[in-house]
Design a protein around this motif. Structure first.
Motif, PDB file in Angstrom:
ATOM      1  N   VAL A 270       0.840  -1.206   0.000  1.00 58.37           N
ATOM      2  CA  VAL A 270       0.000   0.000   0.000  1.00 58.37           C
ATOM      3  C   VAL A 270       0.867   1.246   0.000  1.00 58.37           C
ATOM      4  O   VAL A 270       0.609   2.215  -0.726  1.00 58.37           O
ATOM      5  N   ARG A 274       0.926   4.125  -2.872  1.00 61.04           N
ATOM      6  CA  ARG A 274       0.634   5.531  -2.577  1.00 61.04           C
ATOM      7  C   ARG A 274       1.766   6.440  -3.046  1.00 61.04           C
ATOM      8  O   ARG A 274       1.519   7.544  -3.557  1.00 61.04           O
ATOM      9  N   ASP A 279      -4.309   6.453  -5.002  1.00 61.10           N
ATOM     10  CA  ASP A 279      -5.008   6.767  -3.759  1.00 61.10           C
ATOM     11  C   ASP A 279      -5.559   5.455  -3.207  1.00 61.10           C
ATOM     12  O   ASP A 279      -6.629   4.991  -3.602  1.00 61.10           O
ATOM     13  N   VAL A 280      -4.803   4.849  -2.294  1.00 59.11           N
ATOM     14  CA  VAL A 280      -5.114   3.498  -1.837  1.00 59.11           C
ATOM     15  C   VAL A 280      -5.636   3.553  -0.413  1.00 59.11           C
ATOM     16  O   VAL A 280      -5.062   4.231   0.453  1.00 59.11           O
ATOM     17  N   THR A 281      -6.740   2.827  -0.184  1.00 57.67           N
ATOM     18  CA  THR A 281      -7.253   2.619   1.177  1.00 57.67           C
ATOM     19  C   THR A 281      -7.315   1.121   1.441  1.00 57.67           C
ATOM     20  O   THR A 281      -7.584   0.327   0.535  1.00 57.67           O
ATOM     21  N   LEU A 282      -7.055   0.751   2.691  1.00 56.21           N
ATOM     22  CA  LEU A 282      -7.017  -0.655   3.080  1.00 56.21           C
ATOM     23  C   LEU A 282      -7.963  -0.887   4.237  1.00 56.21           C
ATOM     24  O   LEU A 282      -7.921  -0.162   5.243  1.00 56.21           O
ATOM     25  N   ALA A 283      -8.812  -1.885   4.091  1.00 51.72           N
ATOM     26  CA  ALA A 283      -9.729  -2.283   5.159  1.00 51.72           C
ATOM     27  C   ALA A 283      -9.572  -3.775   5.383  1.00 51.72           C
ATOM     28  O   ALA A 283      -9.793  -4.576   4.467  1.00 51.72           O
ATOM     29  N   GLN A 317      -8.409   5.863  -7.554  1.00 55.54           N
ATOM     30  CA  GLN A 317      -8.693   5.472  -6.183  1.00 55.54           C
ATOM     31  C   GLN A 317      -8.816   3.950  -6.133  1.00 55.54           C
ATOM     32  O   GLN A 317      -9.553   3.349  -6.916  1.00 55.54           O
ATOM     33  N   HIS A 319      -9.439   0.630  -3.546  1.00 53.68           N
ATOM     34  CA  HIS A 319      -9.910   0.188  -2.238  1.00 53.68           C
ATOM     35  C   HIS A 319      -9.622  -1.301  -2.097  1.00 53.68           C
ATOM     36  O   HIS A 319     -10.064  -2.118  -2.913  1.00 53.68           O
ATOM     37  N   THR A 321      -9.899  -4.689   0.305  1.00 44.94           N
ATOM     38  CA  THR A 321     -10.643  -5.298   1.405  1.00 44.94           C
ATOM     39  C   THR A 321     -10.101  -6.701   1.649  1.00 44.94           C
ATOM     40  O   THR A 321      -9.969  -7.492   0.703  1.00 44.94           O
TER      41      THR A 321
END
Length: 394
Positions: A270, A274, A279-283, A317, A319, A321
């Protein structure tokens, strides 16, 4: 015995066999000479030292062709032994050699000829013997013939056993070579997949940063330095990772292979993404440590998703999961929006998703990837997560 077997006998093998036959015949010859009465007729006794040895020599010479013409040579030698006590050893060797073929009819014919010839040999010299029953007269030739036949059959049985052991050893060696070749092919495929996964990710990030640097003229000096630094760092890391993968091929067999990345390395992926502009988000809801194979495959899914996003959707972007529990499944999803920056079409290998699908199939999972309605892309994988790690069982 096969007809070309004579070619496989060396000079020493032929010599000691013929010498043994001559020695055995000499025993019979001396036994006859010892029983001759003193002062026997000169013409009768002279055959013992003239004709008898000559016939025996001819029989021994004829034995050189016993493997090419086994039945003919055995029959001729046995018949000739009727006129020579010294040829008895040659007759028994011929019968023994014939018996290795295990042909009852041929053996029976030669045995009958040998026993019959033995009766003529007894009448060849004036030996005074007490009258005995016919069965007793046949006992000695039958017993000697039986020993010769049994010896020949045992020799052939031994040869069959040795051939069987040799064939089994050759077969085991071929199977071992095939298994080794298969293992080498499997290892080459594994290394090829690792090289693709590692390099594709790094090079894609470098290509995206170079594309941004080439297509955006309004970048500040600091932004340009950041992109150039990212290209240099990415290239260096790509070379280091390539060196690590290729090092497996040259490593000492006793040297352990470096550990492969699993889910605990996802934050590094990640961070790299970035730094390249995504634009990376991690959940993630995963708290337990999955088995090594499951964790490594999940890592590769995320790596492939980020690589494709960097190639086809710069500055998008993304995302990620990750969720799952032991005894169930590990779910991994990488979803990216449409490209936020127009760059040139990047080079593609075409093998990333194919190799990933093979990995997931081998792990017993499923893979799905498709475009979304907003012109983005989603990559999802489900991997079985056993309650216990089978790779760590004893």
């Amino acid at each position: 015995m096969d007809t070309d077997g004579a070619a496989r006998l060396g000079a020493w093998q032929q010599t000691w066999r013929l010498t043994a036959a001559a020695a055995l015949g000499t025993v019979f010859w001396f036994s006859v000479a010892a029983t001759l009465p003193p002062g026997c007729a000169a013409d009768t006794c002279s055959w013992l030292v003239t004709g008898d040895p000559l016939i025996a020599l001819g029989c021994l010479t004829l034995l050189l062709w016993r493997r090419r013409f086994p039945f003919t040579v055995a029959l001729l030698v046995v018949i000739a032994s009727a006129a020579s006590a010294l040829a008895t050893g040659a007759a028994l060797l011929a019968l023994c050699s014939l018996s290795t073929r295990r042909r009852p009819v041929e053996i029976g014919v030669v045995v009958v000829a040998y026993v019959t010839a033995a009766q003529f040999t007894e009448d060849l010299y004036p030996i005074a013997t007490l009258p005995v029953p016919i069965w007793l007269q046949l006992a000695l030739p039958l017993s000697s013939a039986g020993i010769a036949v049994a010896t020949g059959v045992a020799i052939d049985a031994r040869r069959v056993e040795v051939r069987s052991l040799r064939d089994r050893a050759d077969s085991a060696e071929r199977e071992q070579a095939a298994r080794a070749a298969q293992a080498q092919a499997t290892e080459r495929n594994r290394i090829a997949r690792e090289m693709h996964d590692v390099l594709a990710h790094r090079i894609s990030l470098v290509a995206m940063q170079a594309g941004v640097l080439d297509h955006r003229d309004g970048l500040s000096a600091e932004e340009k330095r950041t992109l150039i630094r990212g290209i240099a760092d990415g290239s260096r890391q790509a070379l280091e990772e390539l060196r690590d993968v290729l090092g497996v091929l040259r490593a000492d067999p006793d040297r352990p292979e470096p550990p492969q990345p699993t889910l605990d390395r996802i934050p590094e992926l990640v961070a790299d993404a970035r730094s390249s502009g995504l634009d990376v988000t991690l959940a993630t809801t995963v708290t337990a440590t999955p088995p090594e194979t499951v964790g490594r495959t999940g890592y590769r899914v995320i790596q492939e998703g980020l690589t494709n996003a960097a190639k086809h959707a710069p500055a998008a972007q993304v995302h990620i999961t990750v969720d799952g529990t032991p005894g169930g499944e590990l779910h991994v999803s990488v979803r990216n929006s449409a490209a936020a920056l127009a760059v040139g079409r990047p080079p593609t290998s075409g093998f990333g998703l194919l190799g990933l699908a093979e990995r997931i199939t081998l792990a017993g999972g499923t893979l799905d990837h498709h475009r979304t309605t907003d012109n983005g892309y989603v990559l999802t994988a489900q991997l079985p997560w056993p309650q216990h790690d089978p790779e760590k069982r004893a």
